[in-house]
Design an enzyme around this catalytic site. Structure first.
Site, short mmCIF file in Angstrom:
data_model
loop_
_atom_site.label_atom_id
_atom_site.label_comp_id
_atom_site.label_asym_id
_atom_site.label_seq_id
_atom_site.Cartn_x
_atom_site.Cartn_y
_atom_site.Cartn_z
CG ASN A 9 54.91 -25.51 109.05
OD1 ASN A 9 55.96 -25.27 109.65
ND2 ASN A 9 54.20 -26.60 109.25
CE LYS A 11 55.50 -29.12 106.88
NZ LYS A 11 54.88 -30.31 106.32
CG HIS A 97 52.01 -29.71 111.48
ND1 HIS A 97 52.43 -30.92 110.96
CD2 HIS A 97 51.82 -28.89 110.42
CE1 HIS A 97 52.50 -30.81 109.64
NE2 HIS A 97 52.14 -29.59 109.28
CD GLU A 99 55.15 -32.47 109.23
OE1 GLU A 99 55.76 -31.51 109.73
OE2 GLU A 99 54.80 -32.52 108.04
CD GLU A 169 48.60 -28.32 107.68
OE1 GLU A 169 49.07 -27.43 106.96
OE2 GLU A 169 49.32 -29.03 108.41
N GLY A 175 53.03 -32.95 101.99
CA GLY A 175 54.32 -33.34 101.45
C GLY A 175 54.24 -34.45 100.42
CB SER A 215 50.33 -30.86 98.16
OG SER A 215 51.10 -31.91 98.71
P1 13P Z 1 53.30 -29.22 102.23
O1 13P Z 1 52.78 -27.90 101.69
O2 13P Z 1 54.76 -29.41 102.02
O3 13P Z 1 52.46 -30.38 101.76
O4 13P Z 1 53.10 -29.15 103.84
C1 13P Z 1 51.89 -28.78 104.34
C2 13P Z 1 52.01 -28.57 105.79
O5 13P Z 1 52.27 -29.49 106.55
C3 13P Z 1 51.87 -27.19 106.29
O6 13P Z 1 51.78 -27.16 107.67
#
Ligand code: 13P
Length: 254
Positions: A9, A11, A97, A99, A169, A175, A215
């Site tokens: 992903n 982003k 997601h 976010e 997740e 992150g 992560s």
């Molecule tokens: P990270 O791997 O940067 O923690 O992000 C995970 C994520 O949101 C994947 O969709």
């Protein structure tokens, strides 16, 4: 046999030259994938067509959108429909997601419509669920994930359920560099599978890949993916580094 998936992903990262260079690096590396393994790149909308072309010759490499509209079509400026994605040969789409839930106010009920749009247009949704830190701290994670599944997925019929991917997740691990332990991940994945089994029966529940996200790194992917109910990962930051993402792909179990 259930699919094992390494999904990147990206982003809102990378410009086009950076994006194509990243995919070129990964594509030039020999990576043996088993019959049931897939690599999915969830890339920003403007890159979907070019990245699709780049991976065309790589069997089992696929693209995903990171979002789609909950509406079929019409006067929704700035939105991208599932039908549009299908028309450019995109087969997957991340839905819900954290976010998007947090910054764009997407509710379980809006996500249910997105799931319907995806399935109506032969797009496999990668449905994200997971709890924030305060919920984990008070031990409410199972209840919250159950509500997310209940309100966004459990209207589906069993034959539709088997066309989706779930990604657990935990928000506190995204992150932050703080990964769920393999035990925490396995516990939640087993719980999700138990919920699916209760609702749809064992054979349907056994077919749904459940990915872990939060992560995932080159150094911890193997331990996480080796868990019985962890069928791969949805990877943010580490998917932007070719060597790391390749190592993560190679950590998939058969
Ligand atoms: P990270 O791997 O940067 O923690 O992000 C995970 C994520 O949101 C994947 O969709």
């Amino acid at each position: 046999m259930r699919k094992q998936i390494a999904a990147a992903n990206w982003k809102m990262n990378l410009n086009l030259p950076q994006a194509t260079s990243l995919v070129a690096d990964i594509c030039s590396t020999p990576i043996d994938l088993e019959e049931n393994q897939r690599v999915i790149f969830a890339v920003p909308f403007p890159y979907l067509v070019s990245i699709n072309q780049m991976i065309e010759t790589r069997d089992k490499f696929l693209t995903a959108a990171q979002n789609c509209s909950d509406k079929k079509s019409g006067a929704y400026t700035g939105e991208v429909s599932a039908e549009m994605l299908h028309s450019i040969n995109v087969g997957y789409c991340i839905v819900g997601h954290s976010e998007r839930r947090e910054y764009f106010g997407e509710t379980n009920f809006v996500l249910r419509e997105k799931i319907n749009q995806c399935l109506d247009h032969d797009i496999c949704p990668i449905f994200c669920c997971g709890e924030a830190l305060p919920v984990r701290e008070r031990g409410g994670q199972n209840e919250l994930v159950e509500l997310q599944l209940n309100e966004s997925l459990f209207h589906l019929k069993a034959d539709q359920l088997t066309k989706i991917i779930i990604a657990y997740e935990p928000v506190w691990a995204i992150g932050t560099g703080k990964t769920a332990t393999a035990t925490q991940a396995q516990e939640m994945h087993a719980y999700i599978r138990w919920l699916l089994k209760n609702q749809y029966g064992e054979s349907a529940a056994e077919l749904v890949p459940i990915l872990y996200g939060g992560s995932v790194k080159a150094g911890n992917a193997k331990e996480l993916f080796d868990c019985d109910d962890v069928d791969g990962g949805l990877v943010g930051g580490a998917s932007l580094v070719p060597a790391d993402f390749i190592k993560i792909i190679r950590s998939l179990k058969f």
